[in-house]
Design an enzyme around this catalytic site. Structure first.
Site, PDB file in Angstrom:
ATOM      1  N   CYS A 249      25.105 -28.674   7.402  1.00 51.27           N
ATOM      2  CA  CYS A 249      24.154 -27.873   8.167  1.00 51.27           C
ATOM      3  C   CYS A 249      23.066 -27.322   7.253  1.00 51.27           C
ATOM      4  O   CYS A 249      23.351 -26.720   6.227  1.00 51.27           O
ATOM      5  CB  CYS A 249      24.894 -26.728   8.857  1.00 51.27           C
ATOM      6  SG  CYS A 249      23.797 -25.657   9.790  1.00 51.27           S
TER       7      CYS A 249
ATOM      8  N   CYS B 260      23.392 -23.293   7.302  1.00 51.79           N
ATOM      9  CA  CYS B 260      24.463 -22.521   6.647  1.00 51.79           C
ATOM     10  C   CYS B 260      25.284 -23.330   5.637  1.00 51.79           C
ATOM     11  O   CYS B 260      26.112 -22.760   4.930  1.00 51.79           O
ATOM     12  CB  CYS B 260      25.391 -21.918   7.699  1.00 51.79           C
ATOM     13  SG  CYS B 260      26.485 -23.121   8.470  1.00 51.79           S
TER      14      CYS B 260
ATOM     15  N   CYS C 207      27.103 -27.431  14.584  1.00 52.66           N
ATOM     16  CA  CYS C 207      27.657 -26.825  13.376  1.00 52.66           C
ATOM     17  C   CYS C 207      28.760 -25.844  13.777  1.00 52.66           C
ATOM     18  O   CYS C 207      28.508 -24.915  14.532  1.00 52.66           O
ATOM     19  CB  CYS C 207      26.562 -26.102  12.593  1.00 52.66           C
ATOM     20  SG  CYS C 207      27.238 -25.137  11.224  1.00 52.66           S
TER      21      CYS C 207
ATOM     22  N   CYS D 260      27.662 -21.879  11.997  1.00 56.07           N
ATOM     23  CA  CYS D 260      26.657 -20.894  12.404  1.00 56.07           C
ATOM     24  C   CYS D 260      26.173 -21.099  13.831  1.00 56.07           C
ATOM     25  O   CYS D 260      25.348 -20.332  14.319  1.00 56.07           O
ATOM     26  CB  CYS D 260      25.459 -20.955  11.459  1.00 56.07           C
ATOM     27  SG  CYS D 260      24.502 -22.479  11.614  1.00 56.07           S
TER      28      CYS D 260
ATOM     29  N   ASP E 238      11.846 -48.176  -7.176  1.00 54.69           N
ATOM     30  CA  ASP E 238      13.305 -48.065  -7.296  1.00 54.69           C
ATOM     31  C   ASP E 238      13.941 -48.800  -6.121  1.00 54.69           C
ATOM     32  O   ASP E 238      13.720 -48.441  -4.966  1.00 54.69           O
ATOM     33  CB  ASP E 238      13.681 -46.579  -7.248  1.00 54.69           C
ATOM     34  CG  ASP E 238      15.174 -46.353  -7.336  1.00 54.69           C
ATOM     35  OD1 ASP E 238      15.933 -47.337  -7.469  1.00 54.69           O
ATOM     36  OD2 ASP E 238      15.581 -45.181  -7.278  1.00 54.69           O
TER      37      ASP E 238
END
Lengths: 450, 239
Positions: free
Chosen positions: A217, A220, A239, A242, A365
């Site tokens: 999350c 949080c 989540c 929170c 890359d």
């Protein structure tokens, strides 16, 4: 006197850019970015003034994948309402490319005749473009790992988008609710936002190995819980820590069918398109939601989808000597995995070419190749795989470590010729960014010679 | 024979194709008839280091490293014992920084594991480049890609190699990575092992030697690996 000098500067900028773009086209090069850069150098205010002439609204489209297709669909949708618009069709989406779209679309005297502008912008370039104009709407499609060497980690891209949203507080964000990263940005920005998404479970089998971003999350730090995934980290989440959760969905696609093209319902309408690839449902839905949010009725949306053929190498089909060749862009793990799904949706025998370059615009890359689930190409109906492009050795090695043997032919044209000669008549060519334009040109050329 | 590879926190530390390093070790065991098991550990899982033959600590964003670093304190003692007992570790990018005492960033200090005497400080700009390094103990150069803001100083420890192209640990002393007992720390990804099968086999040999007292690795056909390696060496050091 001052006004005349400024006007002269404007005309010089526009004419120079147009001439440059014209000669580049003749020389077989795109030249859009260079045209924009030179116009801005001659007249630094040109983008600001041209954008201010747009009579109604300005849309921008951002997000790692689906920008170009979503923006092109949105353009067709807006045009179907009888509106004139400015658009960066080619996908040149940094400041210079955005400027070029306006400059090349303007008359020589600096007048712009457009009701709307639909502009895709590279996420990191938003903060450079927004000082020139603030859009009315931003479509945010999704956020995935992409070109870490250029953009750094996703956290950096998110910070830039957050700054951009704060630079345009009156802009409404049209966001993919199913991507926790994008949704989090829109919710926290303080801007007004509208959401689109898919609330029903589409895939029974969940690929547990697929790379997923943002499992934790953003608010949080707790691990997000998912009811299910659509692909990568796109899905229905909340989540447990929170209470952050997938926001309520304003434009919800339901009754998804993919057996015969793409079909779904939204707002009580049935939408059907002859495309392949689950991700295209999101692209269609994003364009639809944006146009609807701007108050358009979209009565002719069916026809928009039917006629949609951007010819820009995204899922573009060619016919060469009776062979069917499909070209598609795949430039990061999430996009490549979706491309693999779309190739595997075709049950017929097929040959495959994968072209990997490592030019600056691709990202130098190429470690991301190892985050793509290439093992899914170990299927019986794939007759051959040829690797090509600057980093073909790396691509061949990637396949070796999932026990897939590949032919190596560095030159793309030779690779295509050979695959067609020895192939089964059904060829897929998957390329990354800088290989797209050249491969497209080669295929067009080969198609024309038949 | 069997090798057990512990992959630490793949949910958080999985940037830059770390999966390729795991895949490479696994395949190069399997191709030789050596069984290879990969155990993935999540942040709150207990880790029994005595059951592991190789530990891989991958790269993550600074934010994710911060999340990991709090948890690392709980495994520090066991991990240290494992290293001192010649346990094999391959740590890449962020994982390499976590091997040391700390990584000082503008957002604060990320405490490391203190497994190897080294430390990292944030610098600017980020060091982003293809990279080629040389180490006489290896038959040909080690190649990869580096992308790091941190400057790492290894306090007189042995480096993994001397930089012939690219930046290395800190862009100053022309050294890259660290070798301490059976630990390799490096900024090279790309990922590291597939294009450097000699490094992969070095790790496998050390793990087998520790577990079985002998380490004969059957040679494999590495033509494709060498071609990919030589391409980078040639392009960046011979042109």
């Amino acid at each position: 006197m001052m006004v005349q000098i400024m006007k002269l500067r404007r005309i010089t900028a526009i004419l120079t850019a147009k001439a440059l773009s014209f000669f580049c086209k003749i020389a077989g090069r795109q030249g859009v970015t260079m045209a924009g850069r030179i116009a801005l150098r001659i007249d630094p205010d040109i983008l600001k003034d041209l954008a201010a002439q747009v009579r109604e609204k300005i849309f921008v489209v951002c997000g790692t994948n689906g920008k170009t297709t979503t923006n092109n669909l949105l353009c067709s949708a807006v045009e179907s309402e009888g509106k004139k618009l400015i658009c960066n069709h080619t996908g040149s989406n940094m400041l210079a490319g955005v400027a070029a779209a306006f400059v090349l679309g303007a008359k020589w005297n600096g007048k712009l005749d457009a009701d709307y502008a639909c502009i895709e912008i590279d996420e990191a370039s938003t903060v450079r473009v927004f000082p020139h104009f603030t859009p009315d709407y931003m479509v945010l499609t999704n956020l995935f790992r992409d070109q870490l060497d250029r953009y750094g980690e996703i956290d950096i891209t998110m910070d830039l988008l957050d700054r951009a949203m704060k630079m345009a507080p009156d802009m409404t964000v049209i966001v993919n609710a199913d991507d926790a990263l994008s949704a989090y940005l829109a919710i926290e920005s303080g801007n007004k936002y509208v959401t689109y998404g898919i609330s029903e479970k589409v895939f029974d089998e969940q690929n547990i190995r697929e790379i997923r971003e943002g499992r934790f999350c953003k608010r949080c730090g707790e691990r997000l819980e998912y009811d299910f995934y659509h692909y990568s980290q796109i899905g229905v989440y909340h989540c447990p820590g929170c209470g952050f959760s997938r926001p309520a969905v304003n434009f919800d696609a339901s009754h998804i069918h993919m057996s015969n093209g793409l079909e779904f319902d939204v707002e009580g309408r049935h939408i059907a398109a002859d495309y392949r690839g689950f991700y295209n449902i999101y692209n269609i839905l994003a364009a639809y939601s944006a146009a609807r949010t701007a108050g358009m009725e979209l009565k002719r949306f069916d026809r928009v989808l039917q006629n949609f053929n951007p010819q820009n190498g995204r899922n573009e089909t060619f016919s060469i000597n009776g062979n069917k060749v499909l070209l598609n862009l795949a430039k990061n793990p999430a996009g490549f995995n979706q491309n693999i799904s779309s190739v595997m949706e075709d049950p017929n025998e097929k040959d495959l070419i994968i072209v990997i370059n490592d030019n600056a615009q691709d990202g130098t890359d190429i470690s991301w190749l190892w985050d793509v689930d290439f093992d899914r190409f170990a299927a019986d109906n794939i007759r051959s795989i040829t690797v090509s492009g600057i980093r073909c050795q790396d691509m061949r090695l990637r396949l070796k470590y999932v026990d897939i043997a590949a032919d190596l032919i560095g030159d793309v044209r030779t690779a295509i010729e050979k695959s067609l000669k020895n192939g089964c008549g059904n060829l897929y060519v998957l390329v990354n960014y800088t290989a797209l334009y050249s491969t497209h040109t080669i295929l067009k050329d080969m198609e024309g010679k038949v | 024979m069997k090798i057990t590879i512990g992959h630490l926190y793949p949910d958080l530390l999985n940037l830059y194709g770390d999966r390729g390093n795991i895949q490479c070790m696994k395949k190069r065991c399997e191709w030789r008839g050596i069984e290879a098991e990969v155990k993935e550990f999540q942040l709150t899982d207990a880790i029994d280091f005595s059951s592991l033959d190789i530990v891989l600590l991958g790269g993550g964003s600074d934010r994710e490293q911060m999340l990991v670093c709090n948890q690392l304190k709980t495994i520090q003692k066991d991990f240290k014992e494992y290293v001192e007992d010649n346990g094999v570790v391959i740590a890449v990018c962020g994982g390499y920084q976590l091997l040391g005492h700390y990584y000082d960033t503008s957002e604060g200090r990320i405490e490391g594991l203190s497994l190897v005497d080294l430390y990292t400080e944030q610098g600017s700009p980020r060091l982003i480049s293809n990279i080629v390094i040389e180490n006489e103990a290896f038959p040909y150069p080690i190649v990869g890609f580096e992308n790091h803001g941190g400057r790492t100083f290894i306090n007189g420890n042995k480096a993994l190699g001397k930089v012939s192209f690219g930046y290395g640990n800190n862009g100053q002393d022309k050294e890259e990575g660290v070798m301490y007992k059976n630990v390799i720390g490096t900024y090279l990804h790309g990922p590291l092992l597939p294009k450097n099968p000699h490094v992969c086999d070095h790790l496998l040999a050390r793990a087998l030697a520790k577990k079985y007292g002998r380490a004969e690795l059957e040679p494999l056909d590495d033509a494709q690996e060498k071609e990919a390696n030589e391409y980078i060496v040639h392009r960046f050091t011979k042109s």
